[in-house]
Structure formats: C-alpha cells, structure tokens
Design an enzyme around this catalytic site. Structure first.
Site, PDB file in Angstrom:
ATOM      1  N   ARG A  74      68.992   8.948 -44.311  1.00  0.00           N
ATOM      2  CA  ARG A  74      68.641   8.386 -45.618  1.00  0.00           C
ATOM      3  C   ARG A  74      69.409   9.138 -46.698  1.00  0.00           C
ATOM      4  NH1 ARG A  74      63.775   9.857 -49.236  1.00  0.00           N
ATOM      5  NH2 ARG A  74      64.070   8.389 -50.922  1.00  0.00           N
ATOM      6  N   HIS A 118      67.655   7.572 -56.873  1.00  0.00           N
ATOM      7  CA  HIS A 118      67.032   8.888 -56.624  1.00  0.00           C
ATOM      8  C   HIS A 118      67.392   9.770 -57.826  1.00  0.00           C
ATOM      9  CE1 HIS A 118      65.328  11.564 -53.238  1.00  0.00           C
ATOM     10  NE2 HIS A 118      65.367  12.327 -54.321  1.00  0.00           N
ATOM     11  N   GLU A 163      60.189   7.922 -55.466  1.00  0.00           N
ATOM     12  CA  GLU A 163      59.122   8.614 -56.197  1.00  0.00           C
ATOM     13  C   GLU A 163      59.032   8.189 -57.671  1.00  0.00           C
ATOM     14  OE1 GLU A 163      59.692  12.793 -55.471  1.00  0.00           O
ATOM     15  OE2 GLU A 163      59.270  12.596 -53.344  1.00  0.00           O
ATOM     16  N   ASN A 291      56.539   9.909 -49.023  1.00  0.00           N
ATOM     17  CA  ASN A 291      57.054  11.274 -49.140  1.00  0.00           C
ATOM     18  C   ASN A 291      55.841  12.179 -49.240  1.00  0.00           C
ATOM     19  OD1 ASN A 291      59.459   9.935 -49.369  1.00  0.00           O
ATOM     20  ND2 ASN A 291      59.975  10.691 -51.407  1.00  0.00           N
ATOM     21  N   TYR A 293      54.256  16.066 -48.935  1.00  0.00           N
ATOM     22  CA  TYR A 293      54.490  17.513 -48.865  1.00  0.00           C
ATOM     23  C   TYR A 293      53.201  18.305 -48.767  1.00  0.00           C
ATOM     24  CZ  TYR A 293      59.332  16.567 -49.818  1.00  0.00           C
ATOM     25  OH  TYR A 293      60.630  16.104 -49.699  1.00  0.00           O
ATOM     26  N   GLU A 361      60.157  11.318 -46.524  1.00  0.00           N
ATOM     27  CA  GLU A 361      60.417  12.743 -46.782  1.00  0.00           C
ATOM     28  C   GLU A 361      59.226  13.559 -46.309  1.00  0.00           C
ATOM     29  OE1 GLU A 361      61.382  13.899 -50.814  1.00  0.00           O
ATOM     30  OE2 GLU A 361      62.759  12.194 -51.047  1.00  0.00           O
TER      31      GLU A 361
HETATM   32  O1  IFM Z   1      63.946  17.582 -53.436  1.00  0.00           O
HETATM   33  C1  IFM Z   1      62.924  16.686 -53.704  1.00  0.00           C
HETATM   34  C2  IFM Z   1      63.392  15.257 -53.522  1.00  0.00           C
HETATM   35  O2  IFM Z   1      64.497  14.982 -54.299  1.00  0.00           O
HETATM   36  C3  IFM Z   1      62.281  14.314 -53.906  1.00  0.00           C
HETATM   37  N1  IFM Z   1      61.080  14.612 -53.197  1.00  0.00           N
HETATM   38  C4  IFM Z   1      60.612  15.984 -53.194  1.00  0.00           C
HETATM   39  C5  IFM Z   1      61.745  16.905 -52.786  1.00  0.00           C
HETATM   40  C6  IFM Z   1      61.250  18.363 -52.799  1.00  0.00           C
HETATM   41  O3  IFM Z   1      60.827  18.708 -54.071  1.00  0.00           O
END
Ligand code: IFM
Length: 464
Positions: A74, A118, A163, A291, A293, A361
């Site tokens: 990606r 992005h 995002e 995405n 985290y 992500e």
């Molecule tokens: O690096 C970023 C990415 O560009 C978008 N999502 C979160 C990642 C980590 O912060």
C-alpha cells in the site's frame, strides 16, 4: 495463528513520508512542505525533502518488499507530483514515476493498493481553503478521475482518503498537522467535505473503471471508559465515538452522520451541508480500511496522566485523557492488542453491511537501530505485531470479515510532526547513508507469512 487461506499480508507507506525528491521532476509544493518550513511545527524542523529517497530507490525497496514475502503493498500518490498546483495541469514525470512503481511491483508479483490522499495536498488548493472549502470536493474528484484513468488498468484496490479524522481534526482543529489551522468551524466543514469527496470520487472512479474497489482508511479505536457509571463520561464517549469511529463509516454506509455528534457540531455543520449532499456522501465501501494503533481511554484527567492516543477530541471538552495502561510505544501510545479484536468484532456487529475489512495500518514506534553485529533487535515491535496479528486471527476465526493486514510501516520514515525521531519501520533506515536493514520484526513478519503460505499449501496438497 491461523488466518483464512486467501488472507493477504502487506506493508504500507505514504508518499510524503518516504519519497523525498522534494521539488525535482516538477513536483509542486504541498501543505506539508509549507508546514515543515514553519518554525515550531515539526520536531527539529525536519521535512520530507529527502526522506527515504524512495523516489530514486524504489527498485531496491521493491526488492525488500519481495524479500519480506508479502502479497501486497500500500502506497500513496503524491497529488502535487501529478498536479503540481492542483487544478488540471498535469506533470507527466509524476505519472511516469507511479507507472514505473506499479509496473515494478507487478513484475515482482506484488499487488499494489493505492491511496489517493495521504495528506500531501497541493499548497495552492489549501490557499483556496483546502478541505474547509467546498470546492475541494470537485478538485479531489478530478484528481481521482485522472489517477483512475492512468492506473486503474493495473490497480484494483483504492483507498480514497487516509484517516479523514486526522485530516480534519489534526489539520484544521488542533493544528498539529498541516495545514496547521486551529478553527473548529473549518474542521467541521472538513469533516463534511472529506466525506463528500470520498463519495463523489468513488462514483466517478467506478464510472470510468467499474472493476475498481474503493474504501476509506479510518483510524479507529476501542474506547475504554474509566467509570462506566459516570453519565458524563459515557456521553463523552458517545460524542467521541461519533467523531472518530462512526463519522465517515455511517456517512458512507448509510448516508447519515451520528446523531449526537452532528447535534454537538450544530450550526457549524448545518451551514456546510447543502440539500442533496448526503446522497453524495452515501457511497458504500467495497472494503473498510482500519488503521489501528491503540485503545483510547476516557476519564477525568489527572496531572500525571499521559495523554492517550486520539484522546484529545475536538470540539468536546478536554476531559478525555483517562488513565492509559503501561506499556507504551515510543509515541506514548498504550499497547492494547485486545482492543483490535474488540474493534473488529464491533464492526462485524454494528456495521453488518461491511463485508470486507483490511487492516490498512498497524504498527509501533520503537527506536532500536543496528547493534554491533549489524542486526536490529526490536523485540518489542516483534511482540507488538505478533499480539495484534493474533487479535486479527482470532477475530477472523470468530467471523469478522477480514481479508488483509498491512504492517505500518515498510520502513522508518518521516513521522509528521515528530520528524524522523520516531521509527515505525520493520526495515531500519540510516538517514545518513540511506542504508536499509531488515529488523528482527521484519524477519518475524516474513516467517509468519511463509508459515501461513506453507500451511495453505499443505491443506491444498491434502485435498488433492
Ligand atoms: O505515520 C502515520 C501514518 O501516516 C498515518 N497513520 C498513523 C501513522 C503513525 O502515526
């Protein structure tokens, strides 16, 4: 860990974070160039001028991707490389670059997934209001059409916007990302225009190339409330959930915004939503990009609390940085792998119309670099990825419709306002020499993929 047989593993990057080659070959100025050149915005005033020099080194980087054994890659298209000033004046050298990149990926048997936006908007478009101005919807749609005409013969899967919450609230609300505006009304307008842009672009793309599949990559989270008997905290959770998790998903799937959050935005939203807009917004996703985290913790703030990821919601009261558990990554984000399982199961339950989810992500920042023997021992990232992949496997086993997982990121890169000091790569980059070194996490990911493929082959053989 068991994944569905046709499950795809990938790695993810974005243009401004890795490409470099700032202003050569005709690339126009992006909002991140401007933002990074503004004192106090990016750590150490770093910028993406050189980054990982991927623009020149993409053949070696594709070799690396191949070495990892992933199925899919990606990447994002830099809008100002294709249209330096937005608008319609093309820069052919930009198109040529992505032609070469895509062809090289395909030649190596790696499926490309392209993200249209992005975060590197041409500065000229921001000068006209950027995402806060309604004209961006048609500008973005024209860009999407041009990209589809150029690349959809080889690229099937597209993320329209990465995002949109960050685009909206970090770009126009808190201003910690480009363009650095701090204007709640502008942010609320951006929340609507990003949703419209996805819908309008999707329709236009499918008219030209009916085979393309489009999705949004949404940064989603599982909210944990410190005290669920506290009505105020639970109300805050509803608002924040509407702002982050549900805004673009309800919009695209159902053509509506979450009631409580829309009401909280009030006249600022009503002023920008015109008759017929919600029909444009309503454009069901072919796949949902998630995405993920970290979980987010909602509680009454105490001075000693570390802010949790996405904890600062706007324009809601700043009462959202509840106590986040240890351990944290180098970003200060808590490590909460079960939250990914819970999120995936929630999506299955709350949005049954979403029939395909890709984790677009997932990853962690840790600083480890090469040791004296040249290897990169990043055990914490190995553990982070393994625990999150376990959650993905468990959710798939429990019926969540997940088809792919992309590690963020292929390699260390420009981490926006943090500059180069936060490293998310499964490949280490020495920014002095541009040497790439696969970290132990990269090898662990490679081995997991190889094991998955071997077990699928064994199954096929046993059925033969
Ligand atoms: O690096 C970023 C990415 O560009 C978008 N999502 C979160 C990642 C980590 O912060």
């Amino acid at each position: 860990m068991k994944f569905p047989n046709d499950f795809k593993f990938g790695v993810s990057t974005s243009s401004y974070q890795i490409e470099g080659n700032g202003f050569e070959d005709g690339r126009g100025i992006s909002i991140w160039d401007t933002f990074a050149a503004t004192p106090g915005k990016v750590a150490d005033m770093e910028n993406g001028d050189v980054a990982c020099d991927h623009y020149n080194r993409y053949p070696q980087d594709i070799e690396l991707i191949k070495e990892l054994g992933v199925d899919t890659y990606r990447f994002s298209l830099a809008w100002p490389r294709l249209f330096p000033n937005g608008g319609s004046k093309r820069e052919q050298r930009g198109f040529d670059f992505y032609d070469r990149l895509i062809d090289e990926l395909l030649a190596k048997g790696i499926e490309p997934l392209a993200t249209l936006y992005h975060w590197d908007m041409p500065q000229t478009l921001e000068d006209r209001g950027g995402w806060a101005d309604r004209s961006i919807v048609s500008q973005f749609t024209d860009f999407a059409i041009a990209a589809t005409e150029a690349f959809a013969d080889r690229v099937t899967n597209w993320v329209t916007i990465n995002e949109p919450w960050c685009v909206t609230w970090l770009g126009y609300g808190s201003g910690v990302h480009a363009p650095g505006r701090q204007d709640v009304d502008a942010a609320i307008a951006a929340a609507h225009h990003t949703a419209m842009a996805h819908g309008a672009a999707t329709r236009a793309m499918k008219q030209i190339a009916p085979h393309v599949r489009t999705g949004l990559a949404l940064n989603m989270t599982t909210y944990r409330v410190e005290d669920e008997s506290d009505r105020d905290l639970m109300d805050l959770k509803t608002l924040m959930d509407g702002e982050l998790n549900r805004w673009w998903l309800d919009a695209s799937m159902y053509g509506r915004y979450p009631t409580e959050t829309a009401a909280a935005y009030g006249a600022s939203l009503e002023n920008v939503v015109h008759d017929g807009d919600m029909d444009v917004v309503h454009s069901p996703l072919d796949f949902l990009g998630v995405n993920y985290y970290s979980d987010s913790f909602i509680g009454l703030p105490r001075p000693e609390d570390k802010p949790a990821m996405f904890g600062g919601a706007f324009p809601f009261p700043q009462r959202s940085n509840g106590t986040a558990p240890e351990p944290h990554t180098d970003m200060g984000w808590p490590i909460t792998p079960r939250g990914l399982y819970d999120l995936l199961m929630r999506i299955k339950k709350d949005w049954p119309e979403v029939t395909d989810i890709a984790i677009t992500e997932n990853g962690a920042a840790f600083p480890e670099g090469p040791g004296s023997d040249g290897t990169v021992d990043d055990q914490r990232r190995v553990d982070y990825l393994a625990s999150h992949l376990q959650s993905v496997a468990d959710a798939a086993a429990d019926g969540a419709p997940i088809s792919a997982y992309f590690a963020w990121s292929l390699m260390d890169n420009f981490e926006w306002a943090e500059g180069y000091r936060k490293r998310f790569g499964i490949v280490h980059v020495d920014y002095e020499t541009q040497k790439r070194t696969i970290k132990n996490s990269g090898y662990a990911y490679r081995d997991l993929i190889a094991e998955h493929k071997a077990s699928c082959n064994t199954l096929v053989e046993s059925l033969a």
